[in-house]
Design a protein around this motif. Sequence first.
Motif, PDB file in Angstrom:
ATOM      1  N   ALA A 164     -11.068 -42.963  59.561  1.00 18.69           N
ATOM      2  CA  ALA A 164     -11.557 -42.957  60.940  1.00 18.69           C
ATOM      3  C   ALA A 164     -10.414 -43.048  61.938  1.00 18.69           C
ATOM      4  O   ALA A 164     -10.464 -42.425  62.993  1.00 18.69           O
ATOM      5  CB  ALA A 164     -12.527 -44.121  61.148  1.00 18.69           C
ATOM      6  N   LEU A 165      -9.398 -43.823  61.636  1.00 14.53           N
ATOM      7  CA  LEU A 165      -8.359 -44.055  62.632  1.00 14.53           C
ATOM      8  C   LEU A 165      -7.270 -42.993  62.623  1.00 14.53           C
ATOM      9  O   LEU A 165      -6.580 -42.817  63.609  1.00 14.53           O
ATOM     10  CB  LEU A 165      -7.717 -45.429  62.420  1.00 14.53           C
ATOM     11  N   ARG A 169      -7.994 -35.663  66.946  1.00 14.77           N
ATOM     12  CA  ARG A 169      -9.061 -35.670  67.939  1.00 14.77           C
ATOM     13  C   ARG A 169     -10.070 -34.538  67.741  1.00 14.77           C
ATOM     14  O   ARG A 169     -11.240 -34.653  68.085  1.00 14.77           O
ATOM     15  CB  ARG A 169      -8.434 -35.533  69.318  1.00 14.77           C
ATOM     16  N   ASP A 172     -13.684 -35.055  65.894  1.00 14.54           N
ATOM     17  CA  ASP A 172     -14.687 -36.081  66.184  1.00 14.54           C
ATOM     18  C   ASP A 172     -15.667 -35.666  67.260  1.00 14.54           C
ATOM     19  O   ASP A 172     -16.230 -36.463  67.952  1.00 14.54           O
ATOM     20  CB  ASP A 172     -14.013 -37.397  66.553  1.00 14.54           C
ATOM     21  N   THR A 173     -15.900 -34.370  67.404  1.00 19.58           N
ATOM     22  CA  THR A 173     -16.849 -33.948  68.422  1.00 19.58           C
ATOM     23  C   THR A 173     -18.278 -33.904  67.900  1.00 19.58           C
ATOM     24  O   THR A 173     -19.191 -33.623  68.651  1.00 19.58           O
ATOM     25  CB  THR A 173     -16.478 -32.550  68.936  1.00 19.58           C
ATOM     26  N   ASN A 174     -18.469 -34.171  66.622  1.00 21.71           N
ATOM     27  CA  ASN A 174     -19.812 -34.032  66.050  1.00 21.71           C
ATOM     28  C   ASN A 174     -20.601 -35.337  66.078  1.00 21.71           C
ATOM     29  O   ASN A 174     -21.516 -35.503  65.305  1.00 21.71           O
ATOM     30  CB  ASN A 174     -19.719 -33.522  64.605  1.00 21.71           C
ATOM     31  N   ALA A 175     -20.261 -36.255  66.943  1.00 19.07           N
ATOM     32  CA  ALA A 175     -20.842 -37.605  66.904  1.00 19.07           C
ATOM     33  C   ALA A 175     -22.364 -37.654  66.915  1.00 19.07           C
ATOM     34  O   ALA A 175     -23.034 -36.759  67.195  1.00 19.07           O
ATOM     35  CB  ALA A 175     -20.363 -38.392  68.117  1.00 19.07           C
TER      36      ALA A 175
ATOM     37  N   ALA B 110     -17.802 -40.305  72.025  1.00 13.85           N
ATOM     38  CA  ALA B 110     -17.632 -39.349  70.933  1.00 13.85           C
ATOM     39  C   ALA B 110     -17.187 -40.019  69.638  1.00 13.85           C
ATOM     40  O   ALA B 110     -16.236 -39.621  68.991  1.00 13.85           O
ATOM     41  CB  ALA B 110     -16.642 -38.256  71.316  1.00 13.85           C
ATOM     42  N   PHE B 111     -17.894 -41.112  69.282  1.00  9.20           N
ATOM     43  CA  PHE B 111     -17.643 -41.751  67.992  1.00  9.20           C
ATOM     44  C   PHE B 111     -18.257 -40.923  66.883  1.00  9.20           C
ATOM     45  O   PHE B 111     -19.192 -40.164  67.124  1.00  9.20           O
ATOM     46  CB  PHE B 111     -18.335 -43.110  67.911  1.00  9.20           C
ATOM     47  N   GLY B 155     -10.502 -51.052  67.391  1.00  5.84           N
ATOM     48  CA  GLY B 155      -9.658 -49.939  67.807  1.00  5.84           C
ATOM     49  C   GLY B 155     -10.334 -48.598  67.627  1.00  5.84           C
ATOM     50  O   GLY B 155      -9.669 -47.569  67.536  1.00  5.84           O
ATOM     51  N   PHE B 156     -11.672 -48.599  67.569  1.00  4.37           N
ATOM     52  CA  PHE B 156     -12.376 -47.376  67.192  1.00  4.37           C
ATOM     53  C   PHE B 156     -12.260 -46.286  68.232  1.00  4.37           C
ATOM     54  O   PHE B 156     -12.288 -45.105  67.908  1.00  4.37           O
ATOM     55  CB  PHE B 156     -13.852 -47.686  66.921  1.00  4.37           C
ATOM     56  N   ARG B 158      -9.976 -44.587  69.600  1.00  4.71           N
ATOM     57  CA  ARG B 158      -8.546 -44.592  69.349  1.00  4.71           C
ATOM     58  C   ARG B 158      -7.749 -43.776  70.340  1.00  4.71           C
ATOM     59  O   ARG B 158      -6.536 -43.729  70.260  1.00  4.71           O
ATOM     60  CB  ARG B 158      -8.260 -44.134  67.928  1.00  4.71           C
ATOM     61  N   PHE B 159      -8.409 -43.139  71.311  1.00  6.50           N
ATOM     62  CA  PHE B 159      -7.638 -42.438  72.330  1.00  6.50           C
ATOM     63  C   PHE B 159      -7.661 -43.196  73.652  1.00  6.50           C
ATOM     64  O   PHE B 159      -7.200 -42.685  74.663  1.00  6.50           O
ATOM     65  CB  PHE B 159      -8.143 -41.006  72.495  1.00  6.50           C
TER      66      PHE B 159
END
Lengths: 175, 527
Positions: A164-165, A169, A172-175, B110-111, B155-156, B158-159
């Motif tokens: 996850a971390l 970027r 992660d648009t499929n939230a 956007a998680f 820290g989820f 992260r940006f």
Amino acid sequence: MTVVASIVFYVAAAIAILGGIGVVSARSPMYSGLSLILTLSQLAVLFLLLGAQFIAAAQILIYAGAVMVLFLFVIALLGVEAYPFLGRHLPGQRPLSVALAAILLAGVIFFVAENPRAITGAHSTVLQSGGNVEVFGRQLFTSFFFPFELTAPLLIVAMIGAVALSRSRRGDTNA
Amino acid sequence: MIVAVIHINVTLADWGSVLPELIIAGGMLLLMLVDVFVPGKKVNLTTWLTLIILALAFAASWNLWRTGGMASALYGTVTSDRFAMFFDFSILISAALAVLISPGYISTSAFDSGEYYALILGAVLGMMLMAAGLSLMVLFIALELLSLALYILSGFERFRPRSQEAGFKYFLLSSFASAFLLYGFALLYGVTGSTSLIKISTCLAGHAHGCSAAATSSPLLYIGIGLMLVGFAFKVSIVPFHMWTPDVYEGAPTPVTAFMSVATKAALFAAFIRVFSMSLSTVESHWYGALWALAIATMVVGNIAALAQSNMKRLLAYSGIAHAGYILVAMAANNALGQSAVAFYFLAYTFMNIGAFVFVAYLETTGRAGDEIASYRGIFYRNPALALPMAIFMFSLAGFPPTAGFFAKYVAFQAAVQAGHVDLVVVGVITSLVSVVYYLRVVAVMFLQPAEEAAPVEQPVPPEQPPAVEQVPASAEPVTRPQLPWNIDVGIWTAALGSIVLGIIPTGLLTYASESVTAVRALFGLP
């Protein structure tokens, strides 16, 4: 101790000490790391002489293997030459480290002189009950069965976290 | 050839006593699978799934509570006594409330919802095991499990630098505290020769063979107790180990902050009581003094620092520190009433503290700066359905009757008086009076007339997608009284109801709390 065992002991101990000196005296952190691996692997031999087979194996697998590889990896990834401040010492670091090492040595000598049985006694008890590995295995799968199983969710959480971390970027648009 | 046969003596009943934990662990795996195999947007699906898993675990805990559970299971490493179950209730309720308010946050930030909820369940698993652990090994692994999940969750985002900072700071400082705790555990094991809390207590009480007679006066025991105290104090943010709290609470995603501000403390205090008040009860004189000093420092510093805060999440962080101080007073009483008070306090704290965070989380997802107290000016006139419950939470946190906060504090102080620690109670009452100032300031700001230059009515959150709700017709855009999304509605009113009901009719739950304490005391042979 048999003659062979004493020879093995002295050789391994000498190499371990040389490795230790190498850790603190090498100029490049890479050589320091490699010297530490040398020391740890020789300590494993000493553990074998004490009849602690499991600790010997763990020493090789975990310390010399996993942990030190991680160290070297980080050293190589960072490219130490790019960080000149890493070579600098704290003020008074050298005398302080000598003093602390002397205190540690004095403590160990004192402890061994006070009760030498503390080392040899445990040795024979473990051997009588079938060797270090068996005692360990028995404990692991009976008394400590549940904590052992619990490390599984711990590792899963660590893996989820790493994914996850560290993902970029874009993903992660499929939230 | 040696043939070694090991009989693993684990029965179905053993597994039954960790059924709630097994449900959570299975749920965590299920969520990961759903995340991989279900395509497209799945915030609704994962939210509901998480809520169902939490409800199932709650039902299993309730069943164990009803039957009384097993005193010790799986080689005496865990218990399912009523004490553990009571804390499970607090943990599960706070997790459910945090999950309920997460969808809005997930959409705006956007998680990845599957990973997010899986980590929440991982933390819940660690917390439940923390409350149920009877062995130092289980306690430590459970602690690592919950801490690791919370570092990642903090820290989820992260940006966002604030979130990164929170996660990183929490990770560095908290793993240091874990090391302290582990060192303390190791020394305790060295002195008593066992990792089982029950065996440690019989050893220190002086009737166990294979245990040194001088164990109770060994200097290693003192050092071990000191190190464990530092570790626990850090994790529940007790002064002077509280410095990380405001930064982490402010930076972490708000639903995560809500969850960890209550559930982590509940789990850690359950273990704190089990280790100190139960296992180390015979050497109370070794640690009482330190606990006394920590309680006083925590109440004073927490409340005074809170006076100066202008950010709601920081204010709630300091208020959480202050509440840890009151809970410490109840724990320092070291009698059955005090321990029941801790258990009851957490149930009350679950509702009032998470309620306050629901309020903050909603305002944040509306896109306005939701955590500056100054921005709450006149919110009562724009959105009374939001401001009224918030006022209840503030009154409850300040400890006004007839709210849950008042009753929890009352029982805690009563226990301390009963144990003869009037000095702690005096400090507690004075600092509570100080706390009224900053809680009521929030209420006052909300009920002030809105400033003229204030922005128009807040938008009813277009990006917000509450789970499974019928699509609200988007055409009706310029509403003067914004409709709350149903999940915020449910969350905030559940919390408000809990804060009120626990204050008006507390006796039933207080009886439950004292039943749970009776169970744990019997386990350790205390009257």
